[in-house]
Design an enzyme around this catalytic site. Sequence first.
Site, PDB file in Angstrom:
ATOM      1  N   ALA A 186      51.383  35.461  47.480  1.00 44.28           N
ATOM      2  CA  ALA A 186      50.140  36.065  46.991  1.00 44.28           C
ATOM      3  C   ALA A 186      50.250  36.486  45.527  1.00 44.28           C
ATOM      4  O   ALA A 186      49.235  36.721  44.873  1.00 44.28           O
ATOM      5  CB  ALA A 186      49.772  37.277  47.850  1.00 44.28           C
ATOM      6  N   LYS A 187      51.457  36.594  45.003  1.00 44.21           N
ATOM      7  CA  LYS A 187      51.666  37.132  43.649  1.00 44.21           C
ATOM      8  C   LYS A 187      51.590  36.014  42.597  1.00 44.21           C
ATOM      9  O   LYS A 187      51.261  34.890  42.913  1.00 44.21           O
ATOM     10  CB  LYS A 187      53.007  37.872  43.597  1.00 44.21           C
ATOM     11  CG  LYS A 187      53.153  38.956  44.684  1.00 44.21           C
ATOM     12  CD  LYS A 187      52.259  40.163  44.411  1.00 44.21           C
ATOM     13  CE  LYS A 187      52.137  41.114  45.596  1.00 44.21           C
ATOM     14  NZ  LYS A 187      53.344  41.817  45.969  1.00 44.21           N
ATOM     15  N   HIS A 188      51.981  36.330  41.350  1.00 40.98           N
ATOM     16  CA  HIS A 188      51.769  35.367  40.265  1.00 40.98           C
ATOM     17  C   HIS A 188      52.554  34.083  40.419  1.00 40.98           C
ATOM     18  O   HIS A 188      52.093  33.026  40.038  1.00 40.98           O
ATOM     19  CB  HIS A 188      52.122  36.000  38.918  1.00 40.98           C
ATOM     20  CG  HIS A 188      51.118  36.988  38.468  1.00 40.98           C
ATOM     21  ND1 HIS A 188      51.133  38.291  38.888  1.00 40.98           N
ATOM     22  CD2 HIS A 188      50.048  36.859  37.662  1.00 40.98           C
ATOM     23  CE1 HIS A 188      50.115  38.918  38.345  1.00 40.98           C
ATOM     24  NE2 HIS A 188      49.441  38.077  37.596  1.00 40.98           N
TER      25      HIS A 188
END
Length: 391
Positions: A186-188
């Site tokens: 879900a993160k960068h």
Amino acid sequence: MTDSEKPYIPYSRQWIDEEDIGEVAAVLRSEWLTTGPQVKEFEEAVARFVGARHAVAVSNGTAALHAAVYALGIGPGDEVIAPPMTFVATANAVVFQGGLPVFADVEPDTLLLDPARVEAKIGPRTRAIIAVDYAGQPCDYEALRAIAGRHGLDLVADACHALGAQYQGTKAGALADLTTFSFHPAKHLATGEGGMVTTDNPEFAEKMRRFRNHGISTDLRQRLEKGTWHYEMVDLGYNYRLTDMQCALGLSQLRKLPAWLARRQAIARRYGELLQNLPQVSLLAVRANRVHAYHLYVILLNLEDLKAGRDEIFLAMREERIGVNVHYQPVHLHPYYRRRFQTGPGDCPVAEKAFQRILTLPMFPAMSDHDVDRVATSLAKVIRRCSRGGG
Ligand SMILES: *Cc1c(COP(=O)(O)O)cnc(C)c1O
């Protein structure tokens, strides 16, 4: 197309291409599956990217927070100040080491840790501050560093939302004594599970390298190179290692990060333009001198203009096949914290009030302009239906 046939737009999604797959496959064919050359290369690349001297790869963002709290030597009786508007792992890391998390409220327009509230919570047992770069916007590090300096506290940045963000021209990762990142999908950037701590302090880095490997002073590769079997466990640690397969994926993903950050910022601008004329919605403030990394795009619902609450609007958006979400229920309101630390409603009124109003809209670099428009159109439709005085 009817609504139920429209493709679902999640709030976040990883972006894996053939190049990524090739890099991971190459590691699978190599000698080292874990703690080999890819780990060091990924650490060096992240350190270079954020402008920090050292980076220590660990198995996830939670382990990164745990390692940071460990490096500071936080233990029983020590208090650490953290915001409630974050993922539970921020505060849990303090609890893992026997410390006491103390919640300081956030600013109402940015939902970032409010330096004035931090100062009010400092007592004789306070040891450190963990700031959270909520949604991807850096906190006011000038103010936080000044407070930490005045009171002899360490400053940790939980930048799990903020890889690539900047404060006064300095990147997240080089703004605090220790900074943590997550590489959850879900993160960068995604390594499956993964995390990193950056620091300029070589002693912290060495402690964390030990901590991720059971508290043992050398790793297998170092022993192999020295031709020795001998190792010593010098402190209690964990198995928090990140594999070479994951680091190869992280390295490949990192090359795309600058373009992805630009795309996230373009999506945020488009949302801003599309939503600015909806009086029932407020956008979070972005302070001058900060580059926002937009892990999340969070809006505030103006509930006095609406006859429905956030949860009804959430459900109506999900019916439109829009993967809205809520980040976060304030940590001090979770049953575990209430039971163990006697926290509860009234402790952090700004975060509690914001919690009733927040809604996370989809934000990921592979989103098309058409996707962004569909989210905004669906939101306008749902909001119109739920407006006071409206139809
Ligand atoms: C994602 C996240 C974490 C935890 O990271 P994991 O890799 O999921 O363990 C910690 N803090 C914040 C603010 C996060 O968003």
